[in-house]
Scaffold this motif. Structure first.
Motif, PDB file in Angstrom:
ATOM      1  N   TRP A 165       4.493 -59.227 -75.232  1.00 25.37           N
ATOM      2  CA  TRP A 165       5.575 -58.857 -74.331  1.00 25.37           C
ATOM      3  C   TRP A 165       6.664 -59.926 -74.223  1.00 25.37           C
ATOM      4  O   TRP A 165       7.516 -59.822 -73.364  1.00 25.37           O
ATOM      5  N   GLN A 166       6.558 -60.914 -75.031  1.00 21.13           N
ATOM      6  CA  GLN A 166       7.567 -61.959 -74.903  1.00 21.13           C
ATOM      7  C   GLN A 166       8.955 -61.424 -75.217  1.00 21.13           C
ATOM      8  O   GLN A 166       9.097 -60.536 -76.046  1.00 21.13           O
ATOM      9  N   ARG A 167       9.910 -61.983 -74.544  1.00 16.05           N
ATOM     10  CA  ARG A 167      11.280 -61.563 -74.795  1.00 16.05           C
ATOM     11  C   ARG A 167      11.697 -62.042 -76.186  1.00 16.05           C
ATOM     12  O   ARG A 167      10.988 -62.830 -76.798  1.00 16.05           O
ATOM     13  N   ILE A 168      12.840 -61.593 -76.631  1.00 18.66           N
ATOM     14  CA  ILE A 168      13.287 -62.035 -77.944  1.00 18.66           C
ATOM     15  C   ILE A 168      13.485 -63.546 -77.887  1.00 18.66           C
ATOM     16  O   ILE A 168      14.332 -64.060 -77.171  1.00 18.66           O
ATOM     17  N   ASN A 203      33.080 -61.904 -82.400  1.00 15.81           N
ATOM     18  CA  ASN A 203      31.703 -61.387 -82.319  1.00 15.81           C
ATOM     19  C   ASN A 203      30.809 -62.362 -81.584  1.00 15.81           C
ATOM     20  O   ASN A 203      29.966 -61.972 -80.776  1.00 15.81           O
ATOM     21  N   LYS A 220      24.822 -60.324 -65.693  1.00 14.88           N
ATOM     22  CA  LYS A 220      25.646 -60.051 -66.877  1.00 14.88           C
ATOM     23  C   LYS A 220      24.970 -59.070 -67.831  1.00 14.88           C
ATOM     24  O   LYS A 220      25.632 -58.413 -68.617  1.00 14.88           O
ATOM     25  N   TYR A 221      23.650 -58.983 -67.736  1.00 14.48           N
ATOM     26  CA  TYR A 221      22.941 -58.051 -68.608  1.00 14.48           C
ATOM     27  C   TYR A 221      23.134 -56.597 -68.181  1.00 14.48           C
ATOM     28  O   TYR A 221      22.737 -55.682 -68.874  1.00 14.48           O
ATOM     29  N   PHE A 236      33.182 -56.230 -84.268  1.00 14.72           N
ATOM     30  CA  PHE A 236      31.916 -55.901 -84.927  1.00 14.72           C
ATOM     31  C   PHE A 236      31.966 -56.403 -86.355  1.00 14.72           C
ATOM     32  O   PHE A 236      32.992 -56.931 -86.785  1.00 14.72           O
ATOM     33  N   HIS A 237      30.858 -56.230 -87.063  1.00 19.27           N
ATOM     34  CA  HIS A 237      30.817 -56.655 -88.467  1.00 19.27           C
ATOM     35  C   HIS A 237      31.169 -55.460 -89.334  1.00 19.27           C
ATOM     36  O   HIS A 237      30.334 -54.594 -89.550  1.00 19.27           O
ATOM     37  N   GLU A 297      23.220 -50.240 -88.771  1.00 17.36           N
ATOM     38  CA  GLU A 297      22.816 -51.650 -88.852  1.00 17.36           C
ATOM     39  C   GLU A 297      23.424 -52.457 -87.709  1.00 17.36           C
ATOM     40  O   GLU A 297      22.750 -53.262 -87.068  1.00 17.36           O
ATOM     41  N   GLU A 298      24.691 -52.219 -87.446  1.00 15.08           N
ATOM     42  CA  GLU A 298      25.379 -52.958 -86.387  1.00 15.08           C
ATOM     43  C   GLU A 298      24.730 -52.666 -85.031  1.00 15.08           C
ATOM     44  O   GLU A 298      24.489 -53.580 -84.235  1.00 15.08           O
ATOM     45  N   GLU A 311      21.200 -54.319 -84.660  1.00 14.74           N
ATOM     46  CA  GLU A 311      21.255 -55.742 -84.306  1.00 14.74           C
ATOM     47  C   GLU A 311      21.719 -55.945 -82.876  1.00 14.74           C
ATOM     48  O   GLU A 311      21.183 -56.765 -82.147  1.00 14.74           O
ATOM     49  N   ILE A 362      18.739 -55.112 -80.570  1.00 12.14           N
ATOM     50  CA  ILE A 362      17.675 -56.131 -80.550  1.00 12.14           C
ATOM     51  C   ILE A 362      18.132 -57.358 -79.768  1.00 12.14           C
ATOM     52  O   ILE A 362      17.377 -57.927 -78.981  1.00 12.14           O
ATOM     53  N   LEU A 363      19.373 -57.743 -79.977  1.00 10.43           N
ATOM     54  CA  LEU A 363      19.860 -58.957 -79.318  1.00 10.43           C
ATOM     55  C   LEU A 363      20.175 -58.740 -77.841  1.00 10.43           C
ATOM     56  O   LEU A 363      20.202 -59.682 -77.064  1.00 10.43           O
ATOM     57  N   ARG A 364      20.433 -57.503 -77.448  1.00  6.00           N
ATOM     58  CA  ARG A 364      20.868 -57.277 -76.081  1.00  6.00           C
ATOM     59  C   ARG A 364      19.824 -56.647 -75.169  1.00  6.00           C
ATOM     60  O   ARG A 364      19.899 -56.812 -73.957  1.00  6.00           O
ATOM     61  N   SER A 413      13.492 -58.042 -72.821  1.00  5.10           N
ATOM     62  CA  SER A 413      12.338 -58.544 -73.545  1.00  5.10           C
ATOM     63  C   SER A 413      11.315 -57.462 -73.890  1.00  5.10           C
ATOM     64  O   SER A 413      11.097 -56.536 -73.122  1.00  5.10           O
ATOM     65  N   GLY A 414      10.735 -57.660 -75.035  1.00  3.44           N
ATOM     66  CA  GLY A 414       9.587 -56.839 -75.413  1.00  3.44           C
ATOM     67  C   GLY A 414       9.888 -55.367 -75.595  1.00  3.44           C
ATOM     68  O   GLY A 414       8.967 -54.560 -75.570  1.00  3.44           O
ATOM     69  N   ILE A 459      28.274 -50.669 -79.087  1.00  2.50           N
ATOM     70  CA  ILE A 459      27.582 -51.963 -79.125  1.00  2.50           C
ATOM     71  C   ILE A 459      27.093 -52.353 -77.727  1.00  2.50           C
ATOM     72  O   ILE A 459      26.001 -52.901 -77.577  1.00  2.50           O
ATOM     73  N   ASP A 460      27.870 -52.054 -76.715  1.00  2.00           N
ATOM     74  CA  ASP A 460      27.417 -52.361 -75.364  1.00  2.00           C
ATOM     75  C   ASP A 460      26.638 -51.211 -74.744  1.00  2.00           C
ATOM     76  O   ASP A 460      25.736 -51.421 -73.949  1.00  2.00           O
ATOM     77  N   ARG A 509      23.967 -50.621 -70.365  1.00  2.00           N
ATOM     78  CA  ARG A 509      24.650 -51.304 -69.261  1.00  2.00           C
ATOM     79  C   ARG A 509      24.905 -50.320 -68.117  1.00  2.00           C
ATOM     80  O   ARG A 509      25.106 -49.134 -68.353  1.00  2.00           O
TER      81      ARG A 509
END
Lengths: 298, 484
Positions: free
Chosen positions: A7-10, A92, B307-308, B319-320, B327-328, B331, B334-336, B339-340, B382-383, B388
């Motif tokens: 469960w760890q965050r990224i 970005n 902020k999340y 964006f890329h 794909e964009e 990513e 996953i980054l936003r 957790s888990g 993306i957001d 959000r």
């Protein structure tokens, strides 16, 4: 602990992996730039073999010039690889930073794949020594200072030099806010590097001190050492059929004039270490400067 | 920076019963024990509380407490409040604790927590008598205390109870952290009786026997129809690069944005639209005076967590371009995402976002090959993929043809209606205002951005006595007349 991991965050590692994967895809999809990056060392190697390689490993001056061409190519190649990497993605990065991007994960992901690119490019550049030897029929030094063969040594020096240049490009890319600025800066940086490499002009006092801060100087020292530049007779000696100075005067101390190219393991290892430290410093400074992204206005 | 305009709350624990009060209806609340002859505003049901024990008074400096000469006295953060008839009331700060107890038995006490965090009326009492490990998070299958809040991670924190009754709280490497008594904990900490824990915007109180926490479902429902943003920006200044000193960008902007609404931020060039938006979403509050409350919580103080919940979509397409839409978004997700988040959920979010924004047909296409309208939607996606609560968009319609604009705004409206998102959009073109629930109109007076109007588009037309399009020229000619 097994349960906790589930469960760890990224974490930083996972973020680094995602960003590396992302950058890999970006590099692969930008085929034109990738081709240019990969063809550049081929072109540089061709110039080295075809033009600069004549009399390399035959006379002192030409061996030095041949090394200088490779040093220039490695620095330019490294700079070109990365100088737009960060600045092109600045928006970005800012957008991702707001949602928690770790700058160091980002910069290390870029640095890792740049290393891979530099390995390929350095390999191609190293092959140019074989080309010079084959085309101009001049023998390469029979053995290296540290390794048994001289080619692995050339490869390590070129790679470290190119990677230091690459990290310098990455650092500049972290500083500037516009791609145009990065493009304008690149040639100036190269010129400064080449002027202070110690090859074009005789460096004394302040200029000599400045040259210690130039990766070009250390690149020249590394390649010159492995080539054993000091071993080759001057052009004039060759043309007048004179015996090399060191053969006529075996006890003459040549270290004061060409100590840059001392042919011993201590010197070469020092050069490698310095180039490595340059890379690390550029990377760390780049990471720190990247934090200014958070202050960018629209 | 003073935040005088907050709605404050009381969390009161008496004899195992917890209750909450909002201090929004009056400027003075009497605290005491209800009898046949006394009717305090807040009834503290304990024999050792006096009938008129103390008063909470709203002053210019915020809320204050006034002791009224009670028998057992009152303690503020453990220190006895001295009673003198002509004494000034004591100013309370967020997180202050008032206690009333029998002098002989401090175990038996009335505990009053003063906070600016929005509290919900229904609380759950979770017994800690037998549990050795209590998992707290939003995972229904594995967590013991489930908090249905997107910002809470799966198994966000874990409580460990040892045989001596000691309790340790560990942050399970959560995305948004754990706060105990207003301090973010690093790793773990030993809890004391009556410690107040915050997991993002969920409040909990730890006692030796129970863990009290806000009922999550109630929290979700209660927030419907409430304000997601309440802002009163007195001013926002920046360093003047030309003349030195400070330059005021906006002044006196007061806006409330309801949850689930589509809001247009309008105004001419230099009227401060972007400045207002960057204050409202917390992205640039340096030099700002005033307050911005996000679900009742100070956005600036809690920005690192809140902020999340806020997505900020820049005017530039960020964006890329070389990646595909999928794909964009992968990513970005996953980054936003918190957790888990399992792979399946990430994938379903991507699918949902692609569907919501009508990007199915370009899913596998490289973004650089998408049309202008599609790129705008990718920029928003993306957001949006990170789920959000509030999305702030800076001119998303710039450069789009009328058909694409309509399509974009109808998608945004759908997101507010079906997903409950709140969306704030800076626009220049007022031809599509029928999609918006509310408009905020800025104007410029003496080079300072000022609020000209905030309300529905219909109310705006009544206010200006003309169409919104014509209101621009009215504001240009005589901005003073309309400044609010």
């Amino acid at each position: 602990m097994g349960e906790k991991q589930e469960w760890q965050r990224i974490g930083a590692w996972q973020e680094f992996q995602v960003l590396t994967e992302q950058y890999f895809r970006i590099l692969m999809s930008d085929k034109r730039n990738l081709m240019v990056s990969l063809l550049f060392p081929v072109l540089a190697a061709a110039i080295e073999v075809g033009i600069a390689g004549k009399d390399m490993f035959y006379t002192f001056e030409n061996t030095k010039s041949g090394c200088f061409v490779l040093v220039s190519a490695a620095i330019w190649g490294g700079l070109f690889n990365s100088i737009q990497t960060v600045v092109r993605e600045r928006d970005n990065i800012k957008r991702a930073y707001v949602t928690g991007l770790r700058f160091y994960c980002y910069i290390f992901s870029r640095a890792l794949l740049q290393l891979a690119l530099c390995v390929i490019q350095s390999f191609v550049l190293t092959l140019s020594f074989l080309g010079v030897s084959a085309v101009w029929d001049h023998n390469l030094p029979s053995q290296g200072i540290i390794f048994s063969g001289v080619l692995p040594e050339f490869f390590v020096t070129i790679l470290l030099l190119m990677y230091a240049a690459d990290m310098m490009g990455l650092m500049i890319s972290c500083i500037v806010r516009k791609t145009e600025t990065a493009n304008v800066l690149a040639p100036y940086i190269l010129i400064v590097q080449l002027i202070f490499s110690g090859i074009l002009f005789k460096l004394e006092d302040t200029s000599k001190m400045i040259s210690y801060l130039m990766i070009s100087r250390w690149g020249m020292e590394g390649l010159g050492s492995s080539c054993n530049v000091n071993h080759y007779p001057l052009r004039i000696e060759r043309s007048s059929k004179m015996k090399p100075v060191y053969e006529v005067f075996p006890n003459l101390d040549l270290s004061s004039s060409d100590s840059m190219f001392d042919h011993n393991s201590e010197h070469l290892l020092k050069v490698w270490l310095i180039l490595l430290v340059f890379s690390i410093v550029f990377l760390v400074v780049g990471d720190l400067l990247l934090h200014r992204v958070s202050r960018d206005t629209r | 920076m003073k935040n005088k305009d907050h709605a404050y709350y009381l969390l009161i624990l008496i004899d195992g019963h917890i209750s909450t009060y909002s201090l929004s209806s009056k400027d003075c609340f009497l605290l005491g024990r209800k009898t046949a002859h006394t009717m305090p505003d807040i009834d503290l049901k304990a024999g050792y509380v006096s009938r008129e024990h103390g008063k909470l008074i709203k002053t210019e400096n915020g809320w204050s407490f006034q002791e009224m000469g009670s028998t057992n006295g009152t303690y503020l953060n453990g220190h006895k409040v001295q009673y003198e008839e002509n004494d000034c009331p004591i100013v309370l700060a967020d997180g202050d604790v008032l206690t009333i107890c029998k002098s002989a038995d401090i175990q038996e006490q009335v505990w009053i927590y003063f906070t600016k965090w929005q509290l919900q009326p229904v609380w759950v009492k979770y017994s800690l008598a037998e549990e050795k490990t209590v998992r707290i998070g939003r995972d229904h299958d594995n967590d013991d205390v489930v908090l249905e809040n997107e910002c809470v991670s799966r198994t966000h924190a874990i409580l460990f109870l040892d045989s001596d009754g000691n309790c340790t709280l560990r942050d399970n490497d959560s995305m948004n952290g754990v706060i105990v008594n207003k301090r973010t904990i690093r790793g773990s900490c030993v809890l004391k009786n009556m410690d107040v824990i915050h997991l993002t915007d969920c409040t909990m109180v730890y006692t030796k026997d129970y863990l009290y926490y806000e009922e999550p479902q109630q929290w979700k429902n209660a927030s419907k129809g409430k304000y997601i943003l309440q802002a009163h920006i007195h001013s926002k200044k920046v360093v003047d690069r030309n003349g030195g000193g400070q330059k005021e960008l906006i002044r006196d902007v007061k806006v409330n944005i309801e949850e689930g609404s589509l809001v247009a931020l309008l105004g001419g060039s230099g009227a401060g639209k972007t400045t207002v938006m960057n204050c409202l979403n917390g992205m640039d509050t340096v030099g700002m005076e005033g307050s911005v409350l996000f679900y009742g919580e100070d956005l600036i103080a809690g920005f690192h967590r809140l902020k999340y919940l806020i997505g900020s979509v820049p005017q530039k397409e960020v964006f890329h371009e070389m990646l595909t839409v999928e794909e964009e978004l992968k990513e970005a997700a996953i980054l936003r995402l918190p957790s888990g988040t399992p792979k399946k959920e990430v994938e379903s979010r991507i699918d949902r976002t692609i569907h919501q924004l009508g990007l199915e047909h370009v899913r596998k296409n490289r973004i650089s090959l998408c049309s202008g309208g599609e790129k705008r939607r990718v920029n928003i996606a993306i957001d949006l993929v990170a789920d959000r609560k509030l999305l702030c968009l800076d001119e998303p319609d710039a450069g789009l043809d009328p058909g694409m604009k309509q399509e974009l705004f109808s998608i945004l409206r759908k997101l507010t209606r079906e997903e409950g998102k709140s969306i704030l959009v800076i626009i220049h073109d007022v031809s599509e205002l029928q999609y918006f629930d509310q408009i905020i109109m800025m104007t410029k007076l003496n080079n300072v951005g000022r609020l000209a109007f905030a309300g529905s588009p219909k109310e705006a037309e009544q206010y200006f006595g003309t169409t919104i399009k014509d209101a621009y020229s009215l504001l240009d000619g005589n901005p003073e007349k309309y400044i609010q």
